[in-house]
Design an enzyme around this catalytic site. Structure first.
Site, mmCIF file in Angstrom:
data_model
loop_
_atom_site.group_PDB
_atom_site.id
_atom_site.type_symbol
_atom_site.label_atom_id
_atom_site.label_comp_id
_atom_site.label_asym_id
_atom_site.label_seq_id
_atom_site.Cartn_x
_atom_site.Cartn_y
_atom_site.Cartn_z
ATOM 1 N N GLY A 69 0.797 -1.215 0.000
ATOM 2 C CA GLY A 69 0.000 0.000 0.000
ATOM 3 C C GLY A 69 0.829 1.264 0.000
ATOM 4 O O GLY A 69 0.502 2.241 -0.697
ATOM 5 N N THR A 70 1.911 1.284 0.764
ATOM 6 C CA THR A 70 2.731 2.489 0.848
ATOM 7 C C THR A 70 3.331 2.851 -0.505
ATOM 8 O O THR A 70 3.307 4.010 -0.927
ATOM 9 C CB THR A 70 3.841 2.318 1.899
ATOM 10 O OG1 THR A 70 3.229 2.207 3.192
ATOM 11 C CG2 THR A 70 4.797 3.503 1.900
ATOM 12 N N HIS A 198 -1.829 -7.463 2.477
ATOM 13 C CA HIS A 198 -1.861 -8.097 3.796
ATOM 14 C C HIS A 198 -3.016 -7.628 4.671
ATOM 15 O O HIS A 198 -3.187 -8.112 5.786
ATOM 16 C CB HIS A 198 -0.520 -7.928 4.520
ATOM 17 C CG HIS A 198 -0.240 -6.557 5.035
ATOM 18 N ND1 HIS A 198 -0.354 -6.237 6.367
ATOM 19 C CD2 HIS A 198 0.163 -5.436 4.412
ATOM 20 C CE1 HIS A 198 -0.022 -4.957 6.535
ATOM 21 N NE2 HIS A 198 0.297 -4.457 5.365
ATOM 22 N N THR A 234 11.705 -6.916 -11.163
ATOM 23 C CA THR A 234 11.133 -8.236 -11.417
ATOM 24 C C THR A 234 9.901 -8.451 -10.543
ATOM 25 O O THR A 234 9.951 -8.287 -9.326
ATOM 26 C CB THR A 234 12.170 -9.340 -11.140
ATOM 27 O OG1 THR A 234 13.320 -9.114 -11.959
ATOM 28 C CG2 THR A 234 11.594 -10.714 -11.424
ATOM 29 N N CYS A 318 1.802 1.732 11.770
ATOM 30 C CA CYS A 318 2.936 2.497 11.243
ATOM 31 C C CYS A 318 3.462 3.512 12.251
ATOM 32 O O CYS A 318 4.581 3.991 12.129
ATOM 33 C CB CYS A 318 2.530 3.218 9.964
ATOM 34 S SG CYS A 318 1.988 2.096 8.655
#
Length: 378
Positions: A69-70, A198, A234, A318
């Site tokens: 997400g970040t 997640h 990748t 966070c």
């Protein structure tokens, strides 16, 4: 142990692991390699992209896999702003995740003008405030779909329409909304959206960035040109497959979860003197209940609860370890000292009534043990 911190992370679903497993074994190849081993991995990656696009009502070409997400938020906020098709003005809200706020701060250091919209006591952005903030040189609006600390859900369709009327791209951080709320990007009216794996039963380290076709985006990561040049590196094929599987499994009816949440909230407010619900009571994520307990200490309550087998949090994972009061709660007008008494309970469809009843009972005892007045006497 009763786990009530799903806003921080969710357990990996068995079906997700099973879907990923072949890409750790026989289909281990680099999806950019032009041989059968690589092409097998590439087919898995592109099927995952197709599945994600279908879940979001998007085109496959509009989906980029990221590390979470970040990164998805940074790529959207910085990438759209740096493309600057309209100007150098960006609008965000005061209760955004730090990924948005710090991206905006970074843009400010590059000379962008940043407008931070205030919220009301419930954590809602006023459509009128957005209308007043929009300018001819506004190049991006980024407003969170659902808040990670208090669970408040914004009027994204209304807000995005206001931006669209001015021709301004609208990004929403949908990390907490995924699995609970409408994600069809056309109905939401957004040009960009960020999701993290997640939070919905996929592994950590995988995310999604949706960017509508025609929306200019400056890539932040350069190199091999993967992900149609939007995000070099990748690809993590196994995690992308897991992400697509989790997104498919995450949707489902919310009524039962909402009923459990409401019972839990009523129990806490009724049994813990002085307790206060934070966030909007009605416009709230189904599995989110957050409180402040004036006269106590949130971290001490958390320790007491964990000792009693209840795992929850004081807010954003966070910000864990920070002594500063929550920027979300203070932006909502809650006193800094009271904000430091916050406790957040977030749960999923597998959480039972018995789990929440036990958590409420232990919370009453925990608050009483750290200086609260204990349960209300009948």
């Amino acid at each position: 142990m009763i786990y009530l911190d799903e806003a921080a992370t969710t357990p990996l679903k068995r079906e997700v692991l099973e879907a990923m497993w072949p890409y750790f074994g026989a289909d281990f190849g680099n999806p950019s390699s032009h041989h059968e081993v690589g092409e097998s991995a590439s087919r898995g990656l592109e099927q995952a992209r197709t599945d994600v696009a279908q879940a979001l009502g998007a085109r496959s070409s509009e989906i980029t896999f990221t590390s979470g997400g970040t990164e998805s938020v940074n790529a959207a906020v910085k990438g759209i702003a740096l493309a600057t098709p309209r100007g150098r003005h960006v609008i965000v809200s005061s209760i955004e995740h730090p990924a948005v706020l710090e991206s905006a701060e970074f843009l400010g250091r590059l000379g962008f003008d940043i407008t931070i919209l205030e919220v009301d006591r419930e954590g809602l952005v006023s459509p009128a405030s957005l209308t007043a903030a929009l300018r001819d040189d506004t190049t991006l609006v980024s407003i969170q779909y659902a808040n990670n600390e208090v669970g408040t859900v914004q009027q994204i369709q209304t807000l995005s329409r206001l931006a669209a009327d001015k021709g301004v791209p609208f990004h929403t951080d949908a990390v907490q909304a995924a699995g609970w709320l409408e994600l069809d990007v056309t109905r939401l009216g957004v040009q960009a959206m960020s999701i993290s794996g997640h939070k919905i039963g996929a592994p950590k380290g995988i995310g999604i960035l949706y960017v509508r076709r025609g929306t200019r985006l400056e890539p932040l990561i350069h190199g091999g040109g993967q992900e149609s040049g939007r995000r070099s590196g990748t690809e993590n094929v196994a995690a992308a497959v897991g992400m697509a599987t989790a997104l498919r499994l995450a949707s489902g009816p919310n009524d039962d979860v909402v009923a459990k949440r409401e019972t839990f909230i009523d129990r806490v407010l009724g049994d813990v003197p002085g307790s206060m619900l934070t966030g909007d009571r009605d416009h709230r994520l189904p599995g989110s209940a957050s409180f402040v307990f004036p006269g106590t200490n949130g971290e001490t309550i958390l320790l007491e609860l964990e000792a009693r087998g209840i795992v929850c949090s004081s807010g954003s994972a966070c910000a864990a370890g920070s002594d500063d009061p929550s920027h979300v709660l203070t932006a909502m007008g809650i006193d800094a000292e009271v904000a430091q008494t916050a406790v957040r309970f977030t749960f999923g469809r597998a959480t039972t009534d018995a789990d929440l009843d036990a958590a409420a009972g232990e919370l009453v005892k925990a608050v009483a043990s750290v200086g609260g007045r204990g349960p209300v006497q009948g």
